[in-house]
Design an enzyme around this catalytic site. Structure first.
Site, PDB file in Angstrom:
ATOM      1  N   CYS A   1       0.866  -1.185   0.000  1.00  0.00           N
ATOM      2  CA  CYS A   1       0.000   0.000   0.000  1.00  0.00           C
ATOM      3  C   CYS A   1       0.901   1.233   0.000  1.00  0.00           C
ATOM      4  O   CYS A   1       2.063   1.157  -0.432  1.00  0.00           O
ATOM      5  CB  CYS A   1      -0.977  -0.022   1.175  1.00  0.00           C
ATOM      6  SG  CYS A   1      -0.222  -0.017   2.808  1.00  0.00           S
TER       7      CYS A   1
ATOM      8  N   ASP B   1      -8.287   3.817   1.019  1.00  0.00           N
ATOM      9  CA  ASP B   1      -7.318   4.199   2.049  1.00  0.00           C
ATOM     10  C   ASP B   1      -8.093   4.678   3.281  1.00  0.00           C
ATOM     11  O   ASP B   1      -8.787   5.694   3.213  1.00  0.00           O
ATOM     12  CB  ASP B   1      -6.445   5.328   1.478  1.00  0.00           C
ATOM     13  CG  ASP B   1      -5.372   5.746   2.449  1.00  0.00           C
ATOM     14  OD1 ASP B   1      -5.417   5.330   3.625  1.00  0.00           O
ATOM     15  OD2 ASP B   1      -4.479   6.499   2.027  1.00  0.00           O
TER      16      ASP B   1
ATOM     17  N   ARG C   1      -3.436  -0.642   5.368  1.00  0.00           N
ATOM     18  CA  ARG C   1      -4.020  -1.732   4.569  1.00  0.00           C
ATOM     19  C   ARG C   1      -3.108  -2.947   4.439  1.00  0.00           C
ATOM     20  O   ARG C   1      -3.524  -4.081   4.695  1.00  0.00           O
ATOM     21  CB  ARG C   1      -4.379  -1.208   3.161  1.00  0.00           C
ATOM     22  CG  ARG C   1      -5.540  -0.229   3.170  1.00  0.00           C
ATOM     23  CD  ARG C   1      -5.642   0.525   1.856  1.00  0.00           C
ATOM     24  NE  ARG C   1      -4.524   1.459   1.687  1.00  0.00           N
ATOM     25  CZ  ARG C   1      -4.321   2.224   0.619  1.00  0.00           C
ATOM     26  NH1 ARG C   1      -5.171   2.152  -0.399  1.00  0.00           N
ATOM     27  NH2 ARG C   1      -3.292   3.045   0.569  1.00  0.00           N
TER      28      ARG C   1
HETATM   29  P1  4NP Z   1      -1.814   2.802   4.040  1.00  0.00           P
HETATM   30  O1  4NP Z   1      -2.492   4.147   4.609  1.00  0.00           O
HETATM   31  O2  4NP Z   1      -1.239   3.159   2.700  1.00  0.00           O
HETATM   32  O3  4NP Z   1      -2.968   1.861   3.949  1.00  0.00           O
HETATM   33  O4  4NP Z   1      -0.761   2.398   5.053  1.00  0.00           O
HETATM   34  C1  4NP Z   1      -1.814   5.368   4.705  1.00  0.00           C
HETATM   35  C2  4NP Z   1      -0.927   5.564   5.737  1.00  0.00           C
HETATM   36  C3  4NP Z   1      -0.291   6.774   5.870  1.00  0.00           C
HETATM   37  C4  4NP Z   1      -0.535   7.790   4.965  1.00  0.00           C
HETATM   38  C5  4NP Z   1      -1.420   7.576   3.922  1.00  0.00           C
HETATM   39  C6  4NP Z   1      -2.060   6.362   3.802  1.00  0.00           C
HETATM   40  N1  4NP Z   1       0.106   9.039   5.108  1.00  0.00           N
HETATM   41  O5  4NP Z   1      -0.173   9.938   4.298  1.00  0.00           O
HETATM   42  O6  4NP Z   1       0.933   9.216   6.019  1.00  0.00           O
END
Ligand code: 4NP
Length: 144
Positions: A3, A117, A9
């Site tokens: 991800c 997300d 995720r």
């Molecule tokens: P992930 O979610 O891609 O599912 O781990 C996110 C975690 C952090 C961020 C964005 C999405 N961020 O912008 O820090």
């Protein structure tokens, strides 16, 4: 399992698929296309929803996807189209490219649907993501 941040995720996808396969036969890991959270535990909301379903994610630490992952893994599952494109940018050849798939295409072939997300939303987003990933990981585990 890939991800963006490797804290919401993909740690869930890793934990869920690990629980459905024989760990002596299948090695599963997760990574993010961005380095914002490298070294961090999964998001506490992912840890919480996983623990509700009996899974412990606290051994996981975020890392960034690297070109070496194309050599280590047979299958690379992207959670959304942005992650998919960013992984493909690192592919060195057609064989690398062919390893990369949108994970929900295992449930909805060729539909290119995203696992949403949940980072900026509430806990219900994490619950929805858990259920989506549980369904798709069941299919992946059977295939493996
Ligand atoms: P992930 O979610 O891609 O599912 O781990 C996110 C975690 C952090 C961020 C964005 C999405 N961020 O912008 O820090």
């Amino acid at each position: 399992m890939v991800c963006l941040g490797n804290i919401c995720r993909s740690p869930l996808a890793q934990g869920i698929l690990e629980s459905k396969v024989d760990p002596d036969k299948v090695y599963i890991d997760s990574a993010g296309t961005a380095a914002y959270h490298v070294g961090n535990l999964p998001d506490e909301r992912s840890i919480k929803v996983a623990s509700k379903y009996g899974l412990d994610l606290r051994h996981q630490r975020a890392r960034k996807f690297s070109v070496n992952d194309f050599d280590t893994f047979d299958y690379i599952y992207a959670m959304d189209s942005s992650n998919y494109q960013n992984i493909l940018l690192l592919a060195r050849n057609k064989k690398d490219e062919e390893k990369v798939q949108m994970i929900l295409n295992e449930v909805y072939p060729n539909a290119n649907k995203n696992v949403p997300d949940p980072y900026y939303g509430g806990t219900d987003g994490f619950e929805k993501v858990y259920k989506m990933l549980d369904d798709v990981c069941e299919i992946i585990a059977r295939k493996l």
